[in-house]
Design a protein around this motif. Structure first.
Motif, PDB file in Angstrom:
ATOM      1  N   THR A 108       0.847  -1.186   0.000  1.00  0.00           N
ATOM      2  CA  THR A 108       0.000   0.000   0.000  1.00  0.00           C
ATOM      3  C   THR A 108       0.886   1.241   0.000  1.00  0.00           C
ATOM      4  O   THR A 108       1.746   1.383   0.874  1.00  0.00           O
ATOM      5  CB  THR A 108      -0.914   0.046   1.244  1.00  0.00           C
ATOM      6  OG1 THR A 108      -1.677  -1.151   1.317  1.00  0.00           O
ATOM      7  CG2 THR A 108      -1.840   1.249   1.194  1.00  0.00           C
ATOM      8  N   THR A 109       0.705   2.123  -0.981  1.00  0.00           N
ATOM      9  CA  THR A 109       1.486   3.355  -1.047  1.00  0.00           C
ATOM     10  C   THR A 109       0.715   4.483  -0.371  1.00  0.00           C
ATOM     11  O   THR A 109      -0.476   4.692  -0.648  1.00  0.00           O
ATOM     12  CB  THR A 109       1.808   3.724  -2.505  1.00  0.00           C
ATOM     13  OG1 THR A 109       2.672   2.713  -3.049  1.00  0.00           O
ATOM     14  CG2 THR A 109       2.514   5.069  -2.597  1.00  0.00           C
ATOM     15  N   LEU A 110       1.401   5.211   0.505  1.00  0.00           N
ATOM     16  CA  LEU A 110       0.774   6.248   1.323  1.00  0.00           C
ATOM     17  C   LEU A 110       1.557   7.549   1.258  1.00  0.00           C
ATOM     18  O   LEU A 110       2.772   7.547   1.048  1.00  0.00           O
ATOM     19  CB  LEU A 110       0.708   5.803   2.792  1.00  0.00           C
ATOM     20  CG  LEU A 110       0.045   4.464   3.117  1.00  0.00           C
ATOM     21  CD1 LEU A 110       0.347   4.073   4.550  1.00  0.00           C
ATOM     22  CD2 LEU A 110      -1.449   4.541   2.884  1.00  0.00           C
ATOM     23  N   THR A 111       0.847   8.655   1.465  1.00  0.00           N
ATOM     24  CA  THR A 111       1.526   9.919   1.737  1.00  0.00           C
ATOM     25  C   THR A 111       1.833   9.975   3.232  1.00  0.00           C
ATOM     26  O   THR A 111       1.346   9.144   4.019  1.00  0.00           O
ATOM     27  CB  THR A 111       0.634  11.109   1.367  1.00  0.00           C
ATOM     28  OG1 THR A 111      -0.542  11.089   2.206  1.00  0.00           O
ATOM     29  CG2 THR A 111       0.200  11.036  -0.096  1.00  0.00           C
ATOM     30  N   GLU A 112       2.604  10.967   3.629  1.00  0.00           N
ATOM     31  CA  GLU A 112       2.900  11.105   5.059  1.00  0.00           C
ATOM     32  C   GLU A 112       1.621  11.344   5.854  1.00  0.00           C
ATOM     33  O   GLU A 112       1.442  10.792   6.954  1.00  0.00           O
ATOM     34  CB  GLU A 112       3.881  12.255   5.274  1.00  0.00           C
ATOM     35  CG  GLU A 112       4.249  12.461   6.728  1.00  0.00           C
ATOM     36  CD  GLU A 112       5.028  13.741   6.959  1.00  0.00           C
ATOM     37  OE1 GLU A 112       5.049  14.223   8.109  1.00  0.00           O
ATOM     38  OE2 GLU A 112       5.611  14.267   5.989  1.00  0.00           O
ATOM     39  N   GLY A 113       0.716  12.157   5.295  1.00  0.00           N
ATOM     40  CA  GLY A 113      -0.545  12.418   5.983  1.00  0.00           C
ATOM     41  C   GLY A 113      -1.391  11.166   6.136  1.00  0.00           C
ATOM     42  O   GLY A 113      -1.995  10.939   7.193  1.00  0.00           O
ATOM     43  N   GLN A 114      -1.453  10.345   5.098  1.00  0.00           N
ATOM     44  CA  GLN A 114      -2.208   9.092   5.164  1.00  0.00           C
ATOM     45  C   GLN A 114      -1.583   8.133   6.164  1.00  0.00           C
ATOM     46  O   GLN A 114      -2.295   7.406   6.869  1.00  0.00           O
ATOM     47  CB  GLN A 114      -2.277   8.461   3.776  1.00  0.00           C
ATOM     48  CG  GLN A 114      -3.147   9.228   2.795  1.00  0.00           C
ATOM     49  CD  GLN A 114      -3.001   8.736   1.362  1.00  0.00           C
ATOM     50  OE1 GLN A 114      -1.946   8.203   0.977  1.00  0.00           O
ATOM     51  NE2 GLN A 114      -4.034   8.911   0.564  1.00  0.00           N
ATOM     52  N   LEU A 115      -0.256   8.140   6.230  1.00  0.00           N
ATOM     53  CA  LEU A 115       0.432   7.300   7.222  1.00  0.00           C
ATOM     54  C   LEU A 115       0.028   7.700   8.632  1.00  0.00           C
ATOM     55  O   LEU A 115      -0.323   6.844   9.458  1.00  0.00           O
ATOM     56  CB  LEU A 115       1.946   7.438   7.048  1.00  0.00           C
ATOM     57  CG  LEU A 115       2.798   6.849   8.173  1.00  0.00           C
ATOM     58  CD1 LEU A 115       2.666   5.329   8.222  1.00  0.00           C
ATOM     59  CD2 LEU A 115       4.263   7.243   8.015  1.00  0.00           C
ATOM     60  N   SER A 116       0.088   8.989   8.923  1.00  0.00           N
ATOM     61  CA  SER A 116      -0.265   9.469  10.266  1.00  0.00           C
ATOM     62  C   SER A 116      -1.703   9.102  10.608  1.00  0.00           C
ATOM     63  O   SER A 116      -2.003   8.698  11.748  1.00  0.00           O
ATOM     64  CB  SER A 116      -0.071  10.985  10.348  1.00  0.00           C
ATOM     65  OG  SER A 116       1.283  11.331  10.145  1.00  0.00           O
ATOM     66  N   GLN A 117      -2.601   9.217   9.637  1.00  0.00           N
ATOM     67  CA  GLN A 117      -4.006   8.889   9.870  1.00  0.00           C
ATOM     68  C   GLN A 117      -4.186   7.408  10.189  1.00  0.00           C
ATOM     69  O   GLN A 117      -4.923   7.046  11.121  1.00  0.00           O
ATOM     70  CB  GLN A 117      -4.837   9.266   8.641  1.00  0.00           C
ATOM     71  CG  GLN A 117      -6.337   9.066   8.829  1.00  0.00           C
ATOM     72  CD  GLN A 117      -7.129   9.510   7.613  1.00  0.00           C
ATOM     73  OE1 GLN A 117      -6.583   9.674   6.528  1.00  0.00           O
ATOM     74  NE2 GLN A 117      -8.423   9.700   7.780  1.00  0.00           N
ATOM     75  N   LYS A 118      -3.500   6.549   9.449  1.00  0.00           N
ATOM     76  CA  LYS A 118      -3.617   5.107   9.698  1.00  0.00           C
ATOM     77  C   LYS A 118      -3.067   4.741  11.071  1.00  0.00           C
ATOM     78  O   LYS A 118      -3.637   3.898  11.771  1.00  0.00           O
ATOM     79  CB  LYS A 118      -2.887   4.318   8.600  1.00  0.00           C
ATOM     80  CG  LYS A 118      -3.616   4.333   7.262  1.00  0.00           C
ATOM     81  CD  LYS A 118      -2.869   3.541   6.204  1.00  0.00           C
ATOM     82  CE  LYS A 118      -3.039   2.051   6.374  1.00  0.00           C
ATOM     83  NZ  LYS A 118      -4.412   1.589   6.130  1.00  0.00           N
ATOM     84  N   LEU A 119      -1.985   5.368  11.459  1.00  0.00           N
ATOM     85  CA  LEU A 119      -1.413   5.085  12.774  1.00  0.00           C
ATOM     86  C   LEU A 119      -2.347   5.558  13.892  1.00  0.00           C
ATOM     87  O   LEU A 119      -2.493   4.885  14.912  1.00  0.00           O
ATOM     88  CB  LEU A 119      -0.044   5.757  12.909  1.00  0.00           C
ATOM     89  CG  LEU A 119       1.061   5.190  12.014  1.00  0.00           C
ATOM     90  CD1 LEU A 119       2.333   6.011  12.155  1.00  0.00           C
ATOM     91  CD2 LEU A 119       1.340   3.724  12.333  1.00  0.00           C
ATOM     92  N   GLU A 120      -2.988   6.717  13.690  1.00  0.00           N
ATOM     93  CA  GLU A 120      -3.933   7.227  14.685  1.00  0.00           C
ATOM     94  C   GLU A 120      -5.142   6.307  14.817  1.00  0.00           C
ATOM     95  O   GLU A 120      -5.724   6.190  15.895  1.00  0.00           O
ATOM     96  CB  GLU A 120      -4.385   8.637  14.293  1.00  0.00           C
ATOM     97  CG  GLU A 120      -3.303   9.701  14.470  1.00  0.00           C
ATOM     98  CD  GLU A 120      -3.734  11.048  13.903  1.00  0.00           C
ATOM     99  OE1 GLU A 120      -4.891  11.144  13.421  1.00  0.00           O
ATOM    100  OE2 GLU A 120      -2.923  11.994  13.939  1.00  0.00           O
TER     101      GLU A 120
END
Length: 379
Positions: A108-120
């Motif tokens: 799955t390719t993510l932006t930094e913002g999408q990464l932070s959202q998934k971790l939250e």
């Protein structure tokens, strides 16, 4: 007077024959259909009897071979070379799956913002592919990477360590380069005069003076460090709000700057234009003293598939995978040479001596590094 209807004998005979013919046809059909119905009934009965008694061996074998899914998060923060880096990873994953029956890698390719959202949201990865900037976000979520890294360049390996422990291993790298139109700045003078050479050209009825240098930034890179650590000197007048692609566009426009401080992505784009005659001959110089254009691999401390993760990391770092990076115009982190094209080969050769900053540096460290580069260049 009563009228009598006369029935002709021959008509009655014909009707009788028709009836007998129909009866005979029906009997023949019955003789054909009846055996078929009997066979069909027997077949259905056999199937009904056999279904509960079929062997479960094939199903049991499939279940036994299933080894799970490795969740691979790919976070890209800088431009690549040519084509899709995600597609390259997926291609390697497909070949890995063929060698490891029952084990699957989901990319799955993510932006930094999408990464932070998934971790939250509490989502988690098994393997994460990331670069500088993202490293400071996920460093506490990583386990030490206990993989065979013997062939990886040592200067790249050191950049993935925390307190002497390897928490990230480099996967591939980019490089910084200088470009200028040879008619404005010859190749022999490119590095020494990148921050001083101007050029005045006529555009329509006006004369336009091009500034010496333009370069593009990501939120976490420091391209001027590459110039400073490769021997460049001079006063800097650039904006760190210009993206990598905007810098490329302005260089093409030929109204802003003589020299472009670009990356492997610009090397690909400009080489294509040069070959097709859409831009004049270019002067080129690799900046091999520094690179922060590196993608790393990390393994989650919470993964339940540590062994499978290590196997995939070692597969990605093996020569059979690393040599295919030429297909996307990126550079291997192994101490090997794979390019034959002159400019790519020059960049590749200089990566051995490049300084690679620690991938876990935070935003403040990057700001300080950018200022240090400007101070160094001005000396």
């Amino acid at each position: 007077m009563t009228k009598w209807k006369t029935v002709r004998p021959e008509t009655d005979e014909k009707n009788t024959k028709k009836v007998e013919k129909k009866r005979g046809s029906a009997k023949r059909k019955l003789r054909v259909i009846l055996p078929l119905l009997v066979v069909a009934a027997l077949a259905i009965g056999a199937v009904v009897w056999a279904l509960p008694n079929l062997p479960l061996k094939p199903q049991m074998q499939n279940a036994a071979s299933y080894r799970g899914v490795v969740e691979f998060w790919n976070v890209e923060s800088f431009e690549g070379g040519a084509g899709s880096r995600e597609a390259w990873i997926k291609g390697r994953a497909a070949k890995f799956e063929k060698l490891n029956t029952g084990l699957f890698v989901h990319v799955t390719t993510l932006t930094e913002g999408q990464l932070s959202q998934k971790l939250e949201q509490g989502d988690n990865f098994d393997i994460i592919c990331f670069s500088r900037g993202v490293g400071s976000i996920i460093k506490d979520k990583l386990a030490p990477t206990e993989v065979n890294v013997g062939a990886v360049r040592n200067n790249f390996l050191l950049s993935g360590q925390l307190n002497g422990v390897q928490y990230a291993v480099p996967l591939y790298t980019g490089a910084y380069c200088l470009f200028a139109r040879a008619s404005m700045l010859p190749q022999t003078q490119l590095l020494d005069n990148a921050l001083s050479a101007t050029f005045t050209r006529k555009v329509g009825k006006n004369n336009v003076t091009l500034q010496p240098l333009i370069c593009g930034f990501t939120p976490y890179n420091s391209p001027l460090s590459a110039l400073a650590m490769s021997g460049g000197r001079g006063n800097v007048n650039v904006s760190d709000e210009i993206t990598q692609y905007q810098a490329y566009e302005r260089f093409l426009d030929n109204r802003t700057a003589v020299t472009l401080l670009g990356t492997q992505r610009d090397l690909y784009r400009l080489s294509q234009r040069e070959t097709s005659g859409r831009i004049e001959s270019l002067a080129f110089a690799p900046l091999g003293g520094y690179t922060d254009l590196v993608q790393y691999l990390g393994v989650s401390a919470q993964t339940t598939a540590a062994q499978e993760c290590r196997a995939f990391l070692e597969y990605l770092l093996a020569e059979q995978s690393q040599q295919t990076l030429v297909n996307v115009c990126m550079f291997s982190v192994l101490d090997q040479t794979y390019y034959t094209a002159d400019r790519y080969a020059e960049c590749e050769a200089q990566l051995t001596r490049a300084y690679v900053p620690n991938v876990f540096g935070d935003g403040d460290a990057i700001v300080r590094q950018r200022q240090m580069a400007i101070d160094t260049l001005a000396v």
